[in-house]
Design an enzyme around this catalytic site. Sequence first.
Site: not given
Length: 369
Positions: A145, A269
């Site tokens: 990710c 993120h």
Amino acid sequence: MIRSGGAGGAAGSAGGDKPTLAVVGATGAVGTVMLSILSERADIWGEIRLIASPRSAGRKLTVRGEQVEVVALSEEAFEGVDVAMFDVPDEVSAQWAPIAASKGAVVVDNSGAFRMDPDVPLVVPEVNAHAARVRPRGIIANPNCTTLSMIVAMGALHAEFGLSELIVSSYQAVSGAGKEGIDTLREQLTLVAGTELGTQPGDVRRAVGDTGPFPAPMALNVVPFAGSLKEDGWSSEELKVRNESRKILGLPELRVAATCVRVPVITTHSLAVHARFENEVTVEAAHEILAGAPGVVLCDDPAEGEFPTPADAVGTDPTWVGRVRRSLDDPKALELFVCGDNLRKGAALNTAQIAEVVAAELAAGAAAR
């Protein structure tokens, strides 16, 4: 149903029906997001079969507006499956993905079990969709990710300018550590809310006690470590950014340095990126490329307070890019800030997009015959 060879070869035909999809790990955090995404995107699938551990068998989950019963993970569960998306821990994928492939399914795996296997392509459809066609083991890997949060933007810039070096600092959400990470942060936020904590050495640590899956408190703090400790002080997350970026972009000698930091954000993120290219760059050219790149949203007007933040990007599909600047000391380098939802594009969405690439290939092969 459209059948495929176990090694991703030519598809067979069964009347040209829509392909059968299996979602392995359907009851997990990423699996839940996956079912939502499958319900939102173009409906290209015939049967969607939900597979999970035996303890979850019999549960009913909603996908495409219908209740579907979960079946237990077994060899028989893959009978008649064309594409199998795996959203399970590494050890489960390592055991079961080859079994699914041997039953004729093309496996799209979201774990880390196969990412660096030279016989398994590592695919981001906006960057290297062509790589999905060559899959000797019948398995395609989905990147980590953190890498996915930036690589769509970097792939677009690389295609124009030729990337030569990446220096990255990540600001990673606690959901990257799973449900335990989310629960830990929420509990700690409750403990520190309305207090004067954060003004004395160790006061937050004493107040929160158990730090859960993190080496230090997450509330009122940032933690300069994510993943597991590897050789020479590097973390597994930092090495993933390096190794996966090289493989996806087809740049085995790309210079990459990453520092991964966990921050008190639930999901999405962020990364501060220093990217050096073979050719001279300008902000104007970079803006034009990013604005037109599939899967990218350019949000870059600091004078108006417009730039990406996790609170704005969460729950959305694209990579958000802003704060684009040419390096003050290097006309071949750009500085930029990116945000990407680590549970959507960072996991479930990219897996779904890879599966759609495979489905289109299988359908084309069946039509050709």
